[in-house]
Design a protein around this motif. Sequence first.
Motif, PDB file in Angstrom:
ATOM      1  N   ARG A 383       0.817  -1.212   0.000  1.00 11.03           N
ATOM      2  CA  ARG A 383       0.000   0.000   0.000  1.00 11.03           C
ATOM      3  C   ARG A 383       0.853   1.265   0.000  1.00 11.03           C
ATOM      4  NH1 ARG A 383      -5.014   2.105  -1.121  1.00 11.03           N
ATOM      5  NH2 ARG A 383      -5.498   3.814   0.292  1.00 11.03           N
ATOM      6  N   ASN A 384       1.876   1.275   0.857  1.00 14.39           N
ATOM      7  CA  ASN A 384       2.704   2.478   0.998  1.00 14.39           C
ATOM      8  C   ASN A 384       3.526   2.752  -0.252  1.00 14.39           C
ATOM      9  OD1 ASN A 384       1.798   2.946   3.611  1.00 14.39           O
ATOM     10  ND2 ASN A 384       3.390   1.657   4.522  1.00 14.39           N
ATOM     11  N   THR A 385       4.148   1.701  -0.817  1.00  9.71           N
ATOM     12  CA  THR A 385       4.962   1.925  -2.018  1.00  9.71           C
ATOM     13  C   THR A 385       4.104   2.354  -3.199  1.00  9.71           C
ATOM     14  OG1 THR A 385       4.812  -0.451  -2.538  1.00  9.71           O
ATOM     15  CG2 THR A 385       6.757   0.286  -1.330  1.00  9.71           C
ATOM     16  N   THR A 386       2.857   1.910  -3.223  1.00  6.06           N
ATOM     17  CA  THR A 386       1.936   2.325  -4.281  1.00  6.06           C
ATOM     18  C   THR A 386       1.647   3.824  -4.181  1.00  6.06           C
ATOM     19  OG1 THR A 386       0.889   0.149  -4.267  1.00  6.06           O
ATOM     20  CG2 THR A 386      -0.331   1.917  -5.308  1.00  6.06           C
ATOM     21  N   ILE A 387       1.342   4.276  -2.953  1.00 10.83           N
ATOM     22  CA  ILE A 387       1.022   5.695  -2.745  1.00 10.83           C
ATOM     23  C   ILE A 387       2.226   6.586  -3.043  1.00 10.83           C
ATOM     24  CG2 ILE A 387       0.364   7.415  -0.997  1.00 10.83           C
ATOM     25  CD1 ILE A 387      -1.351   5.240   0.296  1.00 10.83           C
ATOM     26  N   GLU A 388       3.439   6.096  -2.709  1.00 10.04           N
ATOM     27  CA  GLU A 388       4.647   6.886  -2.941  1.00 10.04           C
ATOM     28  C   GLU A 388       4.862   7.181  -4.426  1.00 10.04           C
ATOM     29  OE1 GLU A 388       7.761   4.647  -1.190  1.00 10.04           O
ATOM     30  OE2 GLU A 388       7.184   5.120   0.885  1.00 10.04           O
ATOM     31  N   LEU A 389       4.341   6.297  -5.290  1.00  9.85           N
ATOM     32  CA  LEU A 389       4.514   6.504  -6.732  1.00  9.85           C
ATOM     33  C   LEU A 389       3.587   7.587  -7.287  1.00  9.85           C
ATOM     34  CD1 LEU A 389       4.826   2.807  -7.984  1.00  9.85           C
ATOM     35  CD2 LEU A 389       6.676   4.441  -7.641  1.00  9.85           C
ATOM     36  N   ILE A 390       2.488   7.873  -6.574  1.00  9.85           N
ATOM     37  CA  ILE A 390       1.522   8.865  -7.062  1.00  9.85           C
ATOM     38  C   ILE A 390       2.156  10.252  -6.995  1.00  9.85           C
ATOM     39  CG2 ILE A 390      -0.764   9.875  -6.724  1.00  9.85           C
ATOM     40  CD1 ILE A 390      -1.608   7.270  -5.381  1.00  9.85           C
ATOM     41  N   ILE A 391       2.038  11.006  -8.080  1.00  5.84           N
ATOM     42  CA  ILE A 391       2.666  12.337  -8.103  1.00  5.84           C
ATOM     43  C   ILE A 391       1.983  13.220  -7.062  1.00  5.84           C
ATOM     44  CG2 ILE A 391       3.335  12.086 -10.520  1.00  5.84           C
ATOM     45  CD1 ILE A 391       1.082  13.982 -11.253  1.00  5.84           C
ATOM     46  N   PRO A 392       2.722  14.157  -6.450  1.00  3.09           N
ATOM     47  CA  PRO A 392       2.194  14.954  -5.329  1.00  3.09           C
ATOM     48  C   PRO A 392       0.864  15.636  -5.617  1.00  3.09           C
ATOM     49  CG  PRO A 392       4.545  15.306  -5.556  1.00  3.09           C
ATOM     50  CD  PRO A 392       4.131  14.479  -6.728  1.00  3.09           C
ATOM     51  N   ASP A 394      -1.606  14.629  -7.333  1.00  4.16           N
ATOM     52  CA  ASP A 394      -2.729  13.688  -7.318  1.00  4.16           C
ATOM     53  C   ASP A 394      -2.843  12.908  -6.009  1.00  4.16           C
ATOM     54  OD1 ASP A 394      -3.147  14.537  -9.846  1.00  4.16           O
ATOM     55  OD2 ASP A 394      -2.501  12.703 -10.855  1.00  4.16           O
ATOM     56  N   ARG A 395      -1.751  12.907  -5.218  1.00  5.40           N
ATOM     57  CA  ARG A 395      -1.740  12.090  -4.002  1.00  5.40           C
ATOM     58  C   ARG A 395      -2.791  12.569  -3.002  1.00  5.40           C
ATOM     59  NH1 ARG A 395       3.977  11.801  -1.604  1.00  5.40           N
ATOM     60  NH2 ARG A 395       4.346  11.039  -3.742  1.00  5.40           N
ATOM     61  N   TYR A 396      -2.921  13.887  -2.878  1.00  4.79           N
ATOM     62  CA  TYR A 396      -3.912  14.427  -1.951  1.00  4.79           C
ATOM     63  C   TYR A 396      -5.315  13.975  -2.341  1.00  4.79           C
ATOM     64  CZ  TYR A 396      -7.166  17.754   0.114  1.00  4.79           C
ATOM     65  OH  TYR A 396      -8.237  18.303   0.755  1.00  4.79           O
ATOM     66  N   ILE A 397      -5.614  14.017  -3.651  1.00  2.00           N
ATOM     67  CA  ILE A 397      -6.950  13.606  -4.126  1.00  2.00           C
ATOM     68  C   ILE A 397      -7.176  12.125  -3.833  1.00  2.00           C
ATOM     69  CG2 ILE A 397      -8.422  13.397  -6.158  1.00  2.00           C
ATOM     70  CD1 ILE A 397      -6.875  15.735  -7.396  1.00  2.00           C
ATOM     71  N   PHE A 398      -6.119  11.298  -4.050  1.00  2.00           N
ATOM     72  CA  PHE A 398      -6.224   9.858  -3.802  1.00  2.00           C
ATOM     73  C   PHE A 398      -6.536   9.585  -2.327  1.00  2.00           C
ATOM     74  CE2 PHE A 398      -4.535   5.733  -2.673  1.00  2.00           C
ATOM     75  CZ  PHE A 398      -4.978   4.901  -3.709  1.00  2.00           C
ATOM     76  N   GLU A 399      -5.782  10.208  -1.442  1.00  2.00           N
ATOM     77  CA  GLU A 399      -5.990  10.010   0.000  1.00  2.00           C
ATOM     78  C   GLU A 399      -7.372  10.502   0.426  1.00  2.00           C
ATOM     79  OE1 GLU A 399      -4.216   8.243   1.699  1.00  2.00           O
ATOM     80  OE2 GLU A 399      -2.069   8.614   1.590  1.00  2.00           O
ATOM     81  N   LYS A 400      -7.812  11.623  -0.155  1.00  2.00           N
ATOM     82  CA  LYS A 400      -9.116  12.183   0.181  1.00  2.00           C
ATOM     83  C   LYS A 400     -10.240  11.225  -0.250  1.00  2.00           C
ATOM     84  CE  LYS A 400     -12.016  16.256  -0.814  1.00  2.00           C
ATOM     85  NZ  LYS A 400     -13.046  15.547  -1.615  1.00  2.00           N
ATOM     86  N   GLU A 401     -10.117  10.692  -1.477  1.00  2.00           N
ATOM     87  CA  GLU A 401     -11.129   9.763  -1.985  1.00  2.00           C
ATOM     88  C   GLU A 401     -11.179   8.494  -1.119  1.00  2.00           C
ATOM     89  OE1 GLU A 401     -13.235   9.748  -4.685  1.00  2.00           O
ATOM     90  OE2 GLU A 401     -12.837  11.849  -5.155  1.00  2.00           O
ATOM     91  N   THR A 402      -9.995   7.997  -0.739  1.00  2.00           N
ATOM     92  CA  THR A 402      -9.928   6.794   0.099  1.00  2.00           C
ATOM     93  C   THR A 402     -10.582   7.046   1.450  1.00  2.00           C
ATOM     94  OG1 THR A 402      -7.859   6.144  -0.981  1.00  2.00           O
ATOM     95  CG2 THR A 402      -8.383   5.073   1.096  1.00  2.00           C
ATOM     96  N   TYR A 403     -10.292   8.182   2.053  1.00  2.00           N
ATOM     97  CA  TYR A 403     -10.894   8.530   3.345  1.00  2.00           C
ATOM     98  C   TYR A 403     -12.415   8.562   3.240  1.00  2.00           C
ATOM     99  CZ  TYR A 403     -12.612  11.413   7.161  1.00  2.00           C
ATOM    100  OH  TYR A 403     -13.345  11.884   8.217  1.00  2.00           O
ATOM    101  N   GLU A 404     -12.936   9.157   2.168  1.00  2.00           N
ATOM    102  CA  GLU A 404     -14.389   9.272   2.005  1.00  2.00           C
ATOM    103  C   GLU A 404     -15.054   7.910   1.831  1.00  2.00           C
ATOM    104  OE1 GLU A 404     -14.884  11.977  -1.222  1.00  2.00           O
ATOM    105  OE2 GLU A 404     -14.580  13.775   0.009  1.00  2.00           O
ATOM    106  N   ARG A 418      -2.139   9.950 -11.492  1.00  2.00           N
ATOM    107  CA  ARG A 418      -0.894   9.718 -12.210  1.00  2.00           C
ATOM    108  C   ARG A 418       0.178   9.199 -11.263  1.00  2.00           C
ATOM    109  NH1 ARG A 418      -0.377  15.688 -14.190  1.00  2.00           N
ATOM    110  NH2 ARG A 418      -1.470  15.870 -12.193  1.00  2.00           N
ATOM    111  N   ILE A 419       1.026   8.315 -11.800  1.00  2.00           N
ATOM    112  CA  ILE A 419       2.168   7.817 -11.026  1.00  2.00           C
ATOM    113  C   ILE A 419       3.438   8.071 -11.827  1.00  2.00           C
ATOM    114  CG2 ILE A 419       0.822   6.008  -9.872  1.00  2.00           C
ATOM    115  CD1 ILE A 419       2.157   3.973 -11.775  1.00  2.00           C
ATOM    116  N   LYS A 420       4.556   8.132 -11.094  1.00  2.00           N
ATOM    117  CA  LYS A 420       5.853   8.306 -11.721  1.00  2.00           C
ATOM    118  C   LYS A 420       6.703   7.093 -11.369  1.00  2.00           C
ATOM    119  CE  LYS A 420       9.708  11.551 -12.117  1.00  2.00           C
ATOM    120  NZ  LYS A 420      10.277  12.840 -11.649  1.00  2.00           N
TER     121      LYS A 420
END
Length: 536
Positions: A383-392, A394-404, A418-420
Amino acid sequence: MKNKDDLLKDLLKIQTEIRKVDPQFTYNYDYQYQENLKNKYKVIMEYSNDAIFLIDVKSGNLIDINKKGEELLDIQKKDIIGQHYSKFHPNTPNFNQFFDYFKDKKEESKTIENIFTTKDGRKIPIEISFSIFNLEDQDVIFAIIKDISDRKKAINTEIYLDNFERHLINISSKFINISYEELDETINESLKIIGEFCNVDRSYVFLTSDNKQTISNTHEWCNKGIYPEKENSQNMPIDVISNLMESFLKKEHYYIPSVDNLPSEKEILKKVLKSLSLKSLITVPMLIKDEFFGFIGFDSIKDEKKWSLGDISLLKIVADIFVNTMERCKIDKELKLKAEYLKKSEEIANIGSWYWDIEKDFYSASDVTYKIYGYKNESTLNRNTTIELIIPEDRYIFEKETYEVFAKIKPCLDLVYRIKLKDTGEIRHIHSKANVEFNKDGKPIKMIGISQDITEQIKAETQKIKVKECEANKIIVEGLTKNLNNTFSQIEKILTNLNLRGDLNNNSLEKIQNLTSAGKKDILKLFAVLQEPKND
């Protein structure tokens, strides 16, 4: 309290020990002792549960015999006393051997086991205890013959059970974690094991077709000298075993101790079995949740055979092992096929599946998921290595969607980000969808989802938009060019009129015409640039 056998042994031991000290003991003991000894002898002879024989060493003639001895020989005492022992024991050569052994007085006691054949031909395992002593100045052999049928039966039962357990463990171990590809060979090996153990001529398995309309011999083992029948028993109508099915559907085995003695109402079955040269058979159904899949059986071809309850129990246990393993292997095969289809589908669609156990923080993903995120299968992807790949961004949006989703504000995760990639720095567009499982307290415990690399789709969509923009620009430019041409035509007309009226000299007219022409060319170049597609 000592039994009669113990008393007899004590008596023999006492006499033997006394004779070691005083060889003439039989001439010197007192009358009362002699009478007591005779009384003991009489009691032993009369009440012993074993056959007792007294034989003269010198002549080999029978001196005395008890009631049990008469019963064993099926002869009366008066008809055999004084006759040579070989006449009533002709089929026990070891008896003759040991008689000679004692005759030479090499030992004073000995115990052997042998087989006694009765008048009616029955074979009885016996134990013969020999002792030699002097009785009234006469060397005699005191022989006790004990029927050890029960003991032998118990020993044989113990041996049978040990072998039964050993073979059962052996067979069971063969079917642990067995693959579908190994199934047929392992079944044939097991048929050989139980066939040899139960001393049968043929062991086999019959299985029904998928539609339950036919039945075929799928596996077979044959003992030496027995011809296989597997090829002759394929795709037979299920009605052929209608007699057997009556028992099978009741979860009962079907046992024919004698094919020749089958009743007239089973004449069809009798003909079929006799065509296969069968004399006896035992079959056991193979069922799963009352559904009939086939049967396992033993055939006896050389002789009629009575199978023990142990043999039948072994057959039933093995039948259960076979059918349950077959069903498990069938399910495993189907699951493998589905997994292969899923894997191929994922590869074609570039979609990877993944599972996250939130409570245990355990993350598992398919091969395509590893590929999407730029990891090799053996690499660590969680989970953590996946999130680390998300560009900054988009990362906030990803975490926000997951929380909701965890807060049940949204029913599921459905997000493009997007990921890098770590190694190459390549930017990829990922579309992830996932459902969350909650416990009874409303706490998220599991998340199951898919991730799709839609980079090429994004590029394709972007290119489509660019093409459309170019087409729109082209239309606009064509319109502007048309208007521009009209405008410059009007300018040319005005210049021409001014020149005709003499309002412009030739030098000024030429300069204006040059500027107008150059301006028109520059504007047309600009329009051409506007029509070109933009590149990243």
